[in-house]
Design an enzyme around this catalytic site. Structure first.
Site, PDB file in Angstrom:
ATOM      1  N   GLY A   9      -0.038 -10.287   2.236  1.00  0.00           N
ATOM      2  CA  GLY A   9       0.331  -8.894   2.475  1.00  0.00           C
ATOM      3  C   GLY A   9      -0.736  -8.197   3.285  1.00  0.00           C
ATOM      4  O   GLY A   9      -1.744  -8.803   3.657  1.00  0.00           O
ATOM      5  N   MET A  11      -3.630  -4.966   3.843  1.00  0.00           N
ATOM      6  CA  MET A  11      -4.683  -4.417   2.982  1.00  0.00           C
ATOM      7  C   MET A  11      -4.081  -3.441   1.967  1.00  0.00           C
ATOM      8  O   MET A  11      -3.091  -2.766   2.253  1.00  0.00           O
ATOM      9  CB  MET A  11      -5.732  -3.679   3.834  1.00  0.00           C
ATOM     10  CG  MET A  11      -6.613  -4.620   4.623  1.00  0.00           C
ATOM     11  SD  MET A  11      -7.877  -3.733   5.534  1.00  0.00           S
ATOM     12  CE  MET A  11      -8.918  -3.185   4.194  1.00  0.00           C
ATOM     13  N   PHE A  12      -4.688  -3.360   0.799  1.00  0.00           N
ATOM     14  CA  PHE A  12      -4.310  -2.459  -0.305  1.00  0.00           C
ATOM     15  C   PHE A  12      -3.005  -2.860  -0.991  1.00  0.00           C
ATOM     16  O   PHE A  12      -2.449  -2.076  -1.762  1.00  0.00           O
ATOM     17  CB  PHE A  12      -4.183  -0.990   0.161  1.00  0.00           C
ATOM     18  CG  PHE A  12      -5.401  -0.457   0.856  1.00  0.00           C
ATOM     19  CD1 PHE A  12      -6.544  -0.149   0.145  1.00  0.00           C
ATOM     20  CD2 PHE A  12      -5.410  -0.280   2.232  1.00  0.00           C
ATOM     21  CE1 PHE A  12      -7.676   0.342   0.769  1.00  0.00           C
ATOM     22  CE2 PHE A  12      -6.533   0.211   2.873  1.00  0.00           C
ATOM     23  CZ  PHE A  12      -7.669   0.530   2.147  1.00  0.00           C
ATOM     24  N   THR A  16      -5.668  -8.961  -4.332  1.00  0.00           N
ATOM     25  CA  THR A  16      -6.777  -9.370  -5.186  1.00  0.00           C
ATOM     26  C   THR A  16      -6.458  -9.104  -6.656  1.00  0.00           C
ATOM     27  O   THR A  16      -6.779  -9.924  -7.523  1.00  0.00           O
ATOM     28  CB  THR A  16      -8.077  -8.650  -4.764  1.00  0.00           C
ATOM     29  OG1 THR A  16      -8.358  -9.006  -3.407  1.00  0.00           O
ATOM     30  CG2 THR A  16      -9.247  -9.056  -5.649  1.00  0.00           C
ATOM     31  N   GLU A  83      -9.401 -13.511   0.173  1.00  0.00           N
ATOM     32  CA  GLU A  83      -9.734 -13.184   1.561  1.00  0.00           C
ATOM     33  C   GLU A  83      -9.642 -14.415   2.459  1.00  0.00           C
ATOM     34  O   GLU A  83     -10.561 -14.754   3.216  1.00  0.00           O
ATOM     35  CB  GLU A  83     -11.134 -12.543   1.643  1.00  0.00           C
ATOM     36  CG  GLU A  83     -11.327 -11.316   0.767  1.00  0.00           C
ATOM     37  CD  GLU A  83     -10.588 -10.063   1.258  1.00  0.00           C
ATOM     38  OE1 GLU A  83      -9.831 -10.139   2.245  1.00  0.00           O
ATOM     39  OE2 GLU A  83     -10.770  -9.009   0.630  1.00  0.00           O
ATOM     40  N   CYS A 180       3.613   2.033   6.760  1.00  0.00           N
ATOM     41  CA  CYS A 180       4.956   1.469   6.820  1.00  0.00           C
ATOM     42  C   CYS A 180       5.316   1.179   8.276  1.00  0.00           C
ATOM     43  O   CYS A 180       4.568   1.502   9.205  1.00  0.00           O
ATOM     44  CB  CYS A 180       5.968   2.435   6.209  1.00  0.00           C
ATOM     45  SG  CYS A 180       6.230   3.894   7.235  1.00  0.00           S
TER      46      CYS A 180
HETATM   47  P1  ADP Z   1      -5.737  -6.037  -1.535  1.00  0.00           P
HETATM   48  O1  ADP Z   1      -6.525  -7.191  -2.116  1.00  0.00           O
HETATM   49  O2  ADP Z   1      -4.318  -6.426  -1.197  1.00  0.00           O
HETATM   50  O3  ADP Z   1      -6.441  -5.360  -0.394  1.00  0.00           O
HETATM   51  P2  ADP Z   1      -6.450  -4.752  -4.014  1.00  0.00           P
HETATM   52  O4  ADP Z   1      -5.920  -5.651  -5.089  1.00  0.00           O
HETATM   53  O5  ADP Z   1      -7.908  -4.878  -3.686  1.00  0.00           O
HETATM   54  O6  ADP Z   1      -5.576  -4.947  -2.680  1.00  0.00           O
HETATM   55  O7  ADP Z   1      -6.215  -3.217  -4.367  1.00  0.00           O
HETATM   56  C1  ADP Z   1      -4.965  -2.715  -4.772  1.00  0.00           C
HETATM   57  C2  ADP Z   1      -5.235  -1.323  -5.341  1.00  0.00           C
HETATM   58  O8  ADP Z   1      -5.682  -0.476  -4.293  1.00  0.00           O
HETATM   59  C3  ADP Z   1      -4.050  -0.606  -5.913  1.00  0.00           C
HETATM   60  O9  ADP Z   1      -3.768  -0.969  -7.251  1.00  0.00           O
HETATM   61  C4  ADP Z   1      -4.496   0.847  -5.834  1.00  0.00           C
HETATM   62  O10 ADP Z   1      -5.282   1.164  -6.968  1.00  0.00           O
HETATM   63  C5  ADP Z   1      -5.435   0.867  -4.651  1.00  0.00           C
HETATM   64  N1  ADP Z   1      -4.914   1.497  -3.444  1.00  0.00           N
HETATM   65  C6  ADP Z   1      -5.607   2.312  -2.616  1.00  0.00           C
HETATM   66  N2  ADP Z   1      -4.878   2.684  -1.555  1.00  0.00           N
HETATM   67  C7  ADP Z   1      -3.662   2.106  -1.699  1.00  0.00           C
HETATM   68  C8  ADP Z   1      -2.450   2.096  -0.907  1.00  0.00           C
HETATM   69  N3  ADP Z   1      -2.339   2.776   0.220  1.00  0.00           N
HETATM   70  N4  ADP Z   1      -1.412   1.368  -1.376  1.00  0.00           N
HETATM   71  C9  ADP Z   1      -1.490   0.694  -2.524  1.00  0.00           C
HETATM   72  N5  ADP Z   1      -2.605   0.650  -3.305  1.00  0.00           N
HETATM   73  C10 ADP Z   1      -3.683   1.350  -2.900  1.00  0.00           C
HETATM   74 MG    MG Z   2      -8.271  -8.085  -1.598  1.00  0.00          MG
END
Ligand code: ADP
Ligand code: MG
Length: 186
Positions: A9, A11-12, A16, A83, A180
């Site tokens: 997916g 970022m965010f 993780t 990552e 989006c």
């Molecule tokens: P990834 O590893 O996919 O970058 P993480 O697992 O580190 O994502 O973080 C997900 C968390 O980030 C969510 O549970 C939420 O608390 C926070 N977050 C901050 N901004 C956003 C966003 N725009 N959309 C979804 N979650 C977000």
């Molecule tokens: Mg991550």
């Protein structure tokens, strides 16, 4: 039998968090777990894999995919790699070798670049995985499902906080936002 599970997916998206959830479940089940991060992951820092929401788990850090193999000990049953995009194409062969050897391999990483293109090695890992979980984030503009993220750069308006999406590669103060389909261009 081994298996390869991909968590993909922008970022965010919670990649993780989902990786850490699966690691915790394996630990509850008393499985031997190895968590691996990359030395270039400066946000998590060495020795841990961390989500944006603060969830974290201790990890080993390596600089190359091939180094993961040497960390697998007797009794390791699950290898979790976060990552994935930092590891490059070699991660495909390493993950495949571990799954072929009977381990559960969970790989989380970006499936899309900040300019909206397929990001390796996750795209190739998807092709050879038993399971793929594609997550979306929340669009920072409208709150809809976000399958993309954009890089924001400070623009020279005199206002230090002014940020604009860009697909360029100019350095400088920058951050990223989930977007989006409609808002990924601005
Ligand atoms: P990834 O590893 O996919 O970058 P993480 O697992 O580190 O994502 O973080 C997900 C968390 O980030 C969510 O549970 C939420 O608390 C926070 N977050 C901050 N901004 C956003 C966003 N725009 N959309 C979804 N979650 C977000
Ligand atoms: Mg991550």
């Amino acid at each position: 039998m081994g298996r390869l599970e991909v968590i993909a997916g922008p970022m965010f998206a919670g990649k993780t968090e989902e990786l850490v959830r699966r690691v915790h479940r394996a630990q509850v089940a008393r499985r031997g777990v190895l968590v691996v991060g990359h030395e270039l992951d400066t946000r998590s820092g060495p020795g841990r894999v961390a989500s944006h929401s603060g969830l974290e788990v201790p990890s080993r850090s390596v600089g190359e995919a091939g180094q993961i193999l040497a960390l697998v000990a007797d009794g390791t049953e699950l290898v979790a790699v976060d990552e994935a995009q930092f590891f490059g194409p070699d991660l495909v062969d390493v993950a495949t070798a571990l799954a072929d050897a009977g381990l559960v391999v969970v790989v989380a990483g970006l499936s899309v670049t900040f300019d909206g293109r397929a990001f390796q090695p996750v795209a190739d890992l998807v092709a050879v995985a038993e399971s793929v979980t594609k997550l979306t984030a929340v669009c920072a503009v409208c709150g809809r499902d976000a399958a993309f993220h954009v890089r924001l750069e400070a623009v020279p308006t005199g206002d230090d906080d002014a940020l604009a999406p860009t697909s360029g590669h100019v350095g400088g103060a920058e951050s990223y936002e989930a977007r989006c389909r409609r808002h990924r261009h601005g």
